[in-house]
Design a protein around this motif. Sequence first.
Motif, PDB file in Angstrom:
ATOM      1  N   LYS A   1      -1.826  10.067  12.544  1.00 37.88           N
ATOM      2  CA  LYS A   1      -1.696   9.955  13.993  1.00 37.88           C
ATOM      3  C   LYS A   1      -2.081   8.570  14.489  1.00 37.88           C
ATOM      4  CE  LYS A   1      -2.416  14.854  14.777  1.00 37.88           C
ATOM      5  NZ  LYS A   1      -3.271  15.874  15.360  1.00 37.88           N
ATOM      6  N   GLY A   2      -2.727   7.765  13.637  1.00 30.27           N
ATOM      7  CA  GLY A   2      -3.092   6.413  14.018  1.00 30.27           C
ATOM      8  C   GLY A   2      -1.943   5.427  13.834  1.00 30.27           C
ATOM      9  N   CYS A   3      -1.409   5.352  12.607  1.00 31.30           N
ATOM     10  CA  CYS A   3      -0.358   4.366  12.313  1.00 31.30           C
ATOM     11  C   CYS A   3       1.031   4.976  12.211  1.00 31.30           C
ATOM     12  CB  CYS A   3      -0.686   3.621  11.025  1.00 31.30           C
ATOM     13  SG  CYS A   3      -0.591   4.635   9.521  1.00 31.30           S
ATOM     14  N   LEU A   4       1.113   6.290  12.197  1.00 27.59           N
ATOM     15  CA  LEU A   4       2.374   7.041  12.122  1.00 27.59           C
ATOM     16  C   LEU A   4       3.069   6.964  10.769  1.00 27.59           C
ATOM     17  CD1 LEU A   4       3.843   6.305  15.663  1.00 27.59           C
ATOM     18  CD2 LEU A   4       2.504   8.285  14.925  1.00 27.59           C
ATOM     19  N   ARG A   5       2.381   6.439   9.755  1.00 27.04           N
ATOM     20  CA  ARG A   5       2.977   6.424   8.420  1.00 27.04           C
ATOM     21  C   ARG A   5       2.758   7.767   7.736  1.00 27.04           C
ATOM     22  NH1 ARG A   5       0.325   1.811   5.169  1.00 27.04           N
ATOM     23  NH2 ARG A   5      -1.433   2.422   6.460  1.00 27.04           N
ATOM     24  N   THR A   6       3.685   8.103   6.845  1.00 24.44           N
ATOM     25  CA  THR A   6       3.540   9.314   6.042  1.00 24.44           C
ATOM     26  C   THR A   6       2.488   9.060   4.959  1.00 24.44           C
ATOM     27  OG1 THR A   6       5.195   8.663   4.403  1.00 24.44           O
ATOM     28  CG2 THR A   6       5.991   9.873   6.368  1.00 24.44           C
ATOM     29  N   ALA A   7       2.011  10.140   4.356  1.00 26.67           N
ATOM     30  CA  ALA A   7       1.038  10.007   3.267  1.00 26.67           C
ATOM     31  C   ALA A   7       1.598   9.160   2.131  1.00 26.67           C
ATOM     32  CB  ALA A   7       0.627  11.385   2.764  1.00 26.67           C
ATOM     33  N   THR A   8       2.863   9.330   1.836  1.00 25.99           N
ATOM     34  CA  THR A   8       3.502   8.547   0.781  1.00 25.99           C
ATOM     35  C   THR A   8       3.540   7.072   1.151  1.00 25.99           C
ATOM     36  OG1 THR A   8       4.851  10.433   0.123  1.00 25.99           O
ATOM     37  CG2 THR A   8       5.627   8.259  -0.566  1.00 25.99           C
ATOM     38  N   GLU A   9       3.890   6.761   2.391  1.00 29.22           N
ATOM     39  CA  GLU A   9       3.936   5.364   2.827  1.00 29.22           C
ATOM     40  C   GLU A   9       2.556   4.720   2.767  1.00 29.22           C
ATOM     41  OE1 GLU A   9       7.724   5.715   5.904  1.00 29.22           O
ATOM     42  OE2 GLU A   9       5.687   6.008   6.659  1.00 29.22           O
ATOM     43  N   ILE A  10       1.525   5.469   3.143  1.00 26.55           N
ATOM     44  CA  ILE A  10       0.162   4.944   3.076  1.00 26.55           C
ATOM     45  C   ILE A  10      -0.238   4.706   1.624  1.00 26.55           C
ATOM     46  CG2 ILE A  10      -2.273   5.511   3.471  1.00 26.55           C
ATOM     47  CD1 ILE A  10      -1.267   7.081   6.001  1.00 26.55           C
ATOM     48  N   ARG A  11      -0.013   5.703   0.793  1.00 22.04           N
ATOM     49  CA  ARG A  11      -0.392   5.623  -0.620  1.00 22.04           C
ATOM     50  C   ARG A  11       0.316   4.480  -1.339  1.00 22.04           C
ATOM     51  NH1 ARG A  11       2.009  10.222  -3.306  1.00 22.04           N
ATOM     52  NH2 ARG A  11       3.710   8.765  -3.559  1.00 22.04           N
ATOM     53  N   ASP A  12       1.619   4.319  -1.073  1.00 17.12           N
ATOM     54  CA  ASP A  12       2.426   3.373  -1.833  1.00 17.12           C
ATOM     55  C   ASP A  12       2.584   2.007  -1.182  1.00 17.12           C
ATOM     56  OD1 ASP A  12       2.722   5.419  -3.642  1.00 17.12           O
ATOM     57  OD2 ASP A  12       4.745   5.962  -2.981  1.00 17.12           O
ATOM     58  N   TRP A  13       1.947   1.766  -0.036  1.00 16.87           N
ATOM     59  CA  TRP A  13       2.159   0.540   0.726  1.00 16.87           C
ATOM     60  C   TRP A  13       2.056  -0.717  -0.145  1.00 16.87           C
ATOM     61  CZ3 TRP A  13       4.373  -0.593   5.137  1.00 16.87           C
ATOM     62  CH2 TRP A  13       4.202  -1.870   5.668  1.00 16.87           C
ATOM     63  N   ASP A  14       1.030  -0.805  -0.981  1.00 18.64           N
ATOM     64  CA  ASP A  14       0.822  -2.014  -1.779  1.00 18.64           C
ATOM     65  C   ASP A  14       1.856  -2.203  -2.877  1.00 18.64           C
ATOM     66  OD1 ASP A  14      -1.382  -2.821  -0.272  1.00 18.64           O
ATOM     67  OD2 ASP A  14      -2.779  -1.699  -1.536  1.00 18.64           O
ATOM     68  N   THR A  15       2.653  -1.181  -3.156  1.00 17.24           N
ATOM     69  CA  THR A  15       3.673  -1.304  -4.198  1.00 17.24           C
ATOM     70  C   THR A  15       5.048  -1.642  -3.630  1.00 17.24           C
ATOM     71  OG1 THR A  15       4.308   1.043  -4.178  1.00 17.24           O
ATOM     72  CG2 THR A  15       2.435   0.422  -5.577  1.00 17.24           C
ATOM     73  N   TYR A  16       5.212  -1.564  -2.315  1.00 14.84           N
ATOM     74  CA  TYR A  16       6.515  -1.820  -1.702  1.00 14.84           C
ATOM     75  C   TYR A  16       6.857  -3.303  -1.698  1.00 14.84           C
ATOM     76  CZ  TYR A  16       6.418   2.944   0.241  1.00 14.84           C
ATOM     77  OH  TYR A  16       6.379   4.300   0.406  1.00 14.84           O
ATOM     78  N   THR A  17       8.158  -3.584  -1.756  1.00  9.24           N
ATOM     79  CA  THR A  17       8.624  -4.958  -1.613  1.00  9.24           C
ATOM     80  C   THR A  17       8.511  -5.360  -0.137  1.00  9.24           C
ATOM     81  OG1 THR A  17      10.906  -4.317  -1.120  1.00  9.24           O
ATOM     82  CG2 THR A  17      10.332  -4.617  -3.462  1.00  9.24           C
TER      83      THR A  17
END
Length: 63
Positions: free
Chosen positions: A18-34
């Motif tokens: 509810k703070g950043c509106l990212r999904t759990a997957t987006e939060i977990r994987d953020w550092d691996t994304y291009t």
Amino acid sequence: MTKHPCVNRCTPSSKACKGCLRTATEIRDWDTYTVEEKLKILEDLEVRKRRYVPDPTACSEVE
């Protein structure tokens, strides 16, 4: 470097924080994304904000 969307108000819900509106997957994987993937998510977050955050002017009185 890509801006990090965390707003330090983590409030997980069943669909997204509810703070950043990212999904759990987006939060977990953020550092691996291009960079491109992060930019796409940031664009998506703007859409989510418009969809899920009420417009403060919607409650104002119309003259």
